[in-house]
Each structure stands twice: as structure tokens, then as C-alpha cells.
Design a protein around this motif. Structure first.
Motif, PDB file in Angstrom:
ATOM      1  N   UNK A 136       0.844  -1.404   0.273  1.00  0.00           N
ATOM      2  CA  UNK A 136       0.138  -0.187  -0.090  1.00  0.00           C
ATOM      3  C   UNK A 136       0.865   1.210  -0.080  1.00  0.00           C
ATOM      4  N   UNK A 137      -0.209   2.180  -0.120  1.00  0.00           N
ATOM      5  CA  UNK A 137       0.668   3.485   0.415  1.00  0.00           C
ATOM      6  C   UNK A 137       0.351   4.520   1.021  1.00  0.00           C
ATOM      7  N   UNK A 138       1.039   5.736   1.363  1.00  0.00           N
ATOM      8  CA  UNK A 138       0.909   6.101   2.976  1.00  0.00           C
ATOM      9  C   UNK A 138      -0.953   6.677   2.583  1.00  0.00           C
ATOM     10  N   UNK A 139      -1.080   6.589   3.586  1.00  0.00           N
ATOM     11  CA  UNK A 139      -2.402   6.977   4.643  1.00  0.00           C
ATOM     12  C   UNK A 139      -2.329   8.398   5.423  1.00  0.00           C
ATOM     13  N   UNK A 140      -2.032   9.491   4.172  1.00  0.00           N
ATOM     14  CA  UNK A 140      -2.039  11.388   4.930  1.00  0.00           C
ATOM     15  C   UNK A 140      -2.999  11.423   6.614  1.00  0.00           C
ATOM     16  N   UNK A 141      -4.154  10.398   6.191  1.00  0.00           N
ATOM     17  CA  UNK A 141      -5.333  10.853   7.262  1.00  0.00           C
ATOM     18  C   UNK A 141      -4.189  10.518   8.898  1.00  0.00           C
ATOM     19  N   UNK A 142      -3.162   9.865   8.959  1.00  0.00           N
ATOM     20  CA  UNK A 142      -2.757   9.444  10.435  1.00  0.00           C
ATOM     21  C   UNK A 142      -1.879  10.492  11.069  1.00  0.00           C
TER      22      UNK A 142
END
Length: 360
Positions: free
Chosen positions: A98-104
Motif C-alpha cells: 500500500x501507500x501512505x494514508x496521510x489522514x494518520x
């Protein structure tokens, strides 16, 4: 009785006469024996380390040589292609999916506190409110280095050589020209003769939201490593067009990815990258960015592997982290001074390169 004593006396005198004096070994013969013994010991040690039943040194030698780019012959002259590929297969990094979940990433303003989760959090958060960054000494088994906590990631950007496509520049020059308080090497560059001038960066380079270079795929795992317009570090495998659409303002392509969304890579053996000087970048969930530089190829610090980088980033709370170009490219400058010990061998031990992470 007197006759017996005389006979004994004569017998002893005869023995003294018959006994031959011992010859002293010549200096030349001593040297020959010492050299021969030393050579035999060297041959035994060589074969034990490189071809013996213990594969630890062999794995270290092959993986380190094969990832230096300019010293692969150190492995290929000793081992068959089959052996090399077998060792590399047993030492690799299985990157998180996967890719980075910026909401974290949720930027946090901390109040002055004396309560910390652990010693590593204290090192990061125990600071003066006006500090832009903090340098933390890092030490592990066989390595030493520096972790830089950057409290305002909006100040982080990519800098490139002014002569991009023609030649690279050294990190001190780039830091000075960009008025940067911190500078660290970023992506790799095309180095076909192992002595290039750092002109052509591997992969796509994005600066200020624009593609400034798009030359050749590094084929080193990973993908885009960059900051968005919201100052969040994104690690992802997508096209350059998608990167621009996602609002990535500054990025390089490299890898492997070490941590994505808090999930760490699985490192087999030493990760296949050997032990060498290392550079990495990361970001905590509270938004604090991390620059990591590990010295290597020194008596005081042999270097780090992918496991070491991942562990350091985990300790200091990174939820996203990636490996950057290392080896002779590993360099860190703070306030226009070289902080680490580069091993490139050029002027001040520095190497001309094409891309850098800077903090203004």
C-alpha cells in the motif's frame, strides 16, 4: 677411587669435545619462516571466511559489494552468479503493502510536560518551544550516527544541483546557495562508470510541485518519497502524473520503504543491502519529520543494514520511513558544517550529487 674420578672427569671432557655447538638461525631464515607462517594463516582465514561453513561473513560481503554499485567486482570475482543470486534471495526487504494514508498524520502542538512514553519520545519532545530542530546521537551494534528531529516539516524541500543534467554539486555548496540550516543527501543518480559527476538523478524528481527531472528508473524498490502541500511525508508506488495530482510538492524516487502507516517491512537476513553508511527519512504521527544518517566504513562505525534503519525509526515513533541513497553518498550538513563522516574520498570527503533534502 682416584682412578674412577679421573675416568669420570675424562669422560665428561670427551663429551664436551664431541658435542657440537648449536648454530643460530639466520635472520633471513627467521623472516622466511615468519612470512610463510603468516601467508598460510592468511590463506586459511580467507577460505574459512569466504568459503567456510559459516555464511555470515559471506552474506555480508556479497550483499555489501552488490549494492555499492561501483565495487560489485569484489563479489563477482570470488563467487559464481548462482551463489550471488542465492545469497541475495536470502537477504531481502519485503516492503509493506500500500501507500501512505496521510489522514494518520495529525500535527500536534505539545504543552510542556515531563511525562513521556519512553526515553526515545523524551529525546524528541524535550526541547525549547522555539527550536526548529534537534540533533540526537544514535548508537547501535557496530554503528553510530545522527537523528535530526525537524519540528516544522513545511520548511523541508528538495534542492538540486544548479547544473542538473550536466553535473552535480557538493552538499556544502547546495546548503549555502539555498540558505539551508540542514542539508542531507536524497535520491540516487546515474553512475554507469562508477565515477560520474552526479548529473542525472535516478527516477522522477519533483520540486515545488513540478517535475524537474525524469531520467532513469533506479530499480531499487520503493517508489516516490516526498512531502505533500500539507507537509505530510508520502511513500507510494504510483506514476509521476498521479504524484502531481496527489499534491506532492517535493519528492525523489528511491527505496526500499521501511515503514508504511505504522507497519514495518519484513527484513530477511541483512535485507540484501549489506552494511554501509546509510541515510533515511521518516515522519511521526504528530508530524515531526526525521532525518537519519549513519556513519559507515570506519573503525568506530562499520555501518548499518536495513534492519538497523527500521529499528531506529520504530524507536523514535516513525509511522512512515524510507531508505535513501547511502554508501559514499551519505552526508549531513547543519549550519554549513559537515556533521557526519563522509567516505566519498573527494574534497572534504564529499561527493557531487544531484538531489538533496534541505531545511530552510
Amino acid at each position: 677411587m682416584r682412578n674412577k674420578k679421573k675416568e669420570q672427569s675424562l669422560s665428561l671432557e670427551d663429551e664436551k669435545i664431541v658435542e657440537k655447538p648449536k648454530k643460530k638461525m639466520s635472520k633471513k631464515k627467521k623472516i622466511i619462516i615468519a612470512v610463510t607462517s603468516g601467508f598460510a594463516c592468511f590463506i586459511f582465514t580467507f577460505y574459512f571466511l569466504f568459503y567456510g561453513p559459516w555464511d555470515g561473513f559471506r552474506n555480508f560481503w556479497i550483499t555489501t559489494a552488490m549494492t555499492t554499485m561501483n565495487h560489485r567486482y569484489l563479489a563477482t570475482c570470488l563467487y559464481s552468479e548462482e551463489t550471488i543470486q542465492k545469497v541475495l534471495a536470502g537477504n531481502s526487504v519485503i516492503e509493506p503493502e500500500g501507500n501512505t494514508n496521510t489522514s494518520l498524520i495529525k500535527f500536534t502542538k505539545y504543552k510542556k510536560t515531563t511525562i513521556y512514553k519512553n526515553e526515545y519520545e523524551k529525546e524528541i519532545l524535550d526541547r525549547n518551544p522555539d527550536d526548529l530542530y534537534k540533533v540526537i546521537d544514535i548508537e547501535g551494534k557496530g554503528y553510530k550516527g545522527f537523528l535530526v528531529a525537524i519540528y516544522d516539516p513545511s520548511r523541508i524541500s528538495i534542492a538540486t544541483s544548479k547544473y542538473l543534467g550536466k553535473r552535480g554539486e557538493d552538499i556544502l555548496t547546495v546548503a549555502k546557495d539555498n540558505n539551508a540550516v540542514i542539508a542531507m543527501n536524497a535520491g540516487g543518480f546515474y553512475d554507469p562508470d562508477w565515477n560520474s559527476n552526479g548529473a542525472l538523478p535516478h527516477g522522477t524528481v519533483i520540486k515545488d510541485g513540478k517535475i524537474v527531472s525524469d531520467y532513469v528508473d533506479a530499480n531499487m524498490g520503493g517508489g516516490f518519497i516526498g512531502f505533500t502541500n500539507e507537509n505530510k511525508l508520502v511513500l507510494g508506488r504510483f506514476s509521476k502524473e498521479e504524484a502531481i495530482k496527489k499534491g506532492i510538492r517535493d519528492a525523489v524516487e528511491f527505496g526500499p520503504f521501511l515503514i508504511i502507516n505504522g507497519k514495518s517491512a519484513f527484513v530477511k537476513g541483512n535485507g540484501g543491502w549489506g552494511i554501509a553508511p546509510r541515510t533515511a527519512i521518516g515522519q511521526r504521527q504528530d508530524g515531526i519529520a526525521l532525518f537519519l544518517v549513519i556513519n559507515g566504513r570506519l573503525a568506530t562505525s562499520i555501518g548499518a543494514d536495513m534492519s538497523d534503519l527500521t529499528e531506529v525509526m520504530e524507536r523514535y515513533g516513525a509511522v512512515n520511513a524510507a531508505n535513501l541513497d547511502g554508501g559514499s553518498s551519505t552526508e549531513l550538513v547543519i549550519d554549513h558544517k559537515i556533521i557526519n563522516t563522509p567516505v566519498a574520498g573527494g574534497k572534504n570527503g564529499l561527493r557531487d550529487m544531484s538531489t538533496f533534502w534541505i531545511v530552510k
